[in-house]
Design a protein around this motif. Structure first.
Motif, mmCIF file in Angstrom:
data_model
loop_
_atom_site.group_PDB
_atom_site.id
_atom_site.type_symbol
_atom_site.label_atom_id
_atom_site.label_comp_id
_atom_site.label_asym_id
_atom_site.label_seq_id
_atom_site.Cartn_x
_atom_site.Cartn_y
_atom_site.Cartn_z
ATOM 1 N N ILE A 177 0.793 -1.162 0.117
ATOM 2 C CA ILE A 177 0.132 -0.009 -0.085
ATOM 3 C C ILE A 177 0.734 1.141 0.052
ATOM 4 O O ILE A 177 1.653 1.421 0.855
ATOM 5 N N LEU A 178 0.481 2.066 -0.884
ATOM 6 C CA LEU A 178 1.196 3.360 -1.045
ATOM 7 C C LEU A 178 0.421 4.564 -0.725
ATOM 8 O O LEU A 178 -0.585 4.790 -1.614
ATOM 9 N N GLY A 179 0.553 5.225 0.261
ATOM 10 C CA GLY A 179 -0.313 6.607 0.268
ATOM 11 C C GLY A 179 0.500 7.772 0.287
ATOM 12 O O GLY A 179 1.332 7.764 -0.855
ATOM 13 N N GLY A 180 0.738 8.725 1.068
ATOM 14 C CA GLY A 180 1.437 10.035 0.808
ATOM 15 C C GLY A 180 0.988 11.140 1.684
ATOM 16 O O GLY A 180 -0.180 11.045 2.357
ATOM 17 N N GLY A 181 1.698 11.805 1.938
ATOM 18 C CA GLY A 181 1.438 13.088 3.033
ATOM 19 C C GLY A 181 2.666 13.068 4.263
ATOM 20 O O GLY A 181 3.062 13.903 4.441
ATOM 21 N N GLY A 182 3.191 11.991 4.352
ATOM 22 C CA GLY A 182 3.941 12.073 5.694
ATOM 23 C C GLY A 182 3.628 11.920 6.758
ATOM 24 O O GLY A 182 4.281 12.426 8.010
#
Length: 353
Positions: A251-256
């Protein structure tokens, strides 16, 4: 529901500051007088409520940055709706502010209020979401297209150029559109990558979990989920774990988000990476607004305060905080892929995001 917060320093410290300021000579570091001649400028900060975790992170970084500038009076408002935000900005202008920092709830509703601010010589910094008209003096944001491209390239490489991908989108914003289109361009360039579904996550954990449950029911094999946001990624994880299919995909999200970065740091196989789109961009906006109202546009006076993980240097800031530009300036923060190798640089356990 609105919330109003004022920040100020005790009078004894203010008096000491006045003595020091009076003893100084003209030049670097001189305090700039505000529009009404008061030596203590007031900066208004207009933010969304903290219903979204990323927005809560914005609030946290704003507080860290404002605490470094006790020589400024801070007028902070949070709004749940765009019309409420516009009304709050109008109220700030009536009270008297020298600069306005705004993260707009939408691209249109607050335009008239922001235009009024510029008309009365209030310096305006817009953050993250672009207004439909470039009327702010400075726009600070992240590189959404690079976000989509970097995250998709990572997935392609992790799947060894062959695999099935589910996509979750965040919502009807320009940023989401740029991320999605850039990611799809990457996936489309690799014939071995099959995009199974594009589903609405709406930036929400529960909606993302529901969308992922639908995808899991319809597809017996999924190699990766491009979630586009760490909060949505956690919703995806909830559905994947409940289905007993965690060994099947990444799973790859984003935002940190601190929680996700910590798991990347610990080499969690479900979360081998994430992409930085840091709410610390609000700290940049705060520091540059102070550079304009206190240091006559000298951004070098605040350059050392910029959070290091944003990978900006003094040269990136040149000219951004000069008063009254002829057109909106843009500071687009670079995108970083966060992996186990560099996760420590992006991990802020004390942050709410």
């Amino acid at each position: 529901m609105s919330m109003l917060v004022r920040f100020h320093i005790p009078m004894v410290l203010f008096a000491a500051w006045l003595i020091l300021a009076g003893c100084g000579s003209e030049g670097e570091g001189d305090r700039r007088l505000s529009r009404d001649g008061d030596t203590r400028p007031t900066v208004g900060v207009s933010l969304p409520g903290d219903g979204q975790k990323w927005h809560a992170g914005v609030h946290w970084w704003a507080e860290q940055a404002m605490a470094e500038h006790s020589e400024v009076d801070w007028l902070v408002q949070r709004a749940e709706h765009a019309s409420e935000q516009a009304a709050q900005i109008d109220d700030m202008l009536k009270q008297g502010i020298d600069a306005l920092i705004i993260l707009a709830l939408d691209e249109d509703t607050s335009l008239a209020s922001v235009r009024h601010a510029t008309d009365v010589d209030v310096y305006v910094v817009s953050v993250d979401r672009a207004l439909h008209e470039p009327i702010a003096d400075l726009f600070v944001t992240g590189d959404h297209a690079a976000f989509g491209r970097v995250s998709a390239e990572f997935i392609v490489q992790q799947l060894d150029f062959q695999g099935r991908v589910v996509i979750l989108r965040g919502g009807p914003t320009a940023g989401d559109r740029m991320r999605y289109e850039a990611a799809m361009e990457v996936f489309g360039a690799h014939p071995g990558i099959e995009v199974l579904d594009t589903l609405p996550g709406e930036g929400d954990r529960e909606q993302s979990a529901e969308a992922m449950r639908t995808a899991l029911a319809e597809h017996d094999t999924i190699g990766a989920v491009w979630a586009g946001d760490d909060e949505m990624a956690l919703g995806v994880e909830e559905a994947v774990l409940a289905a007993g299919r965690a060994d099947e995909m990444l799973i790859l999200g984003g935002g940190g988000m601190s929680q996700i970065v910590g798991r990347v740091k610990e080499q969690d196989p479900l979360f081998p990476a994430t992409v930085a789109y840091s709410p610390a961009m609000m700290a940049v906006a705060v520091h540059l607004a102070v550079a304009e109202v206190l240091y006559d546009g000298d951004e070098q006076a605040v350059a050392a305060m910029i959070p290091a993980h944003l990978r900006l240097d003094a040269g990136d800031l040149l000219g951004l905080a000069e008063p009254r530009p002829t057109e909106q300036r843009r500071l687009i923060l670079p995108v970083q892929l966060i992996t186990q190798d560099n996760a420590a640089d992006y991990h802020f356990p004390d942050s709410v995001y």
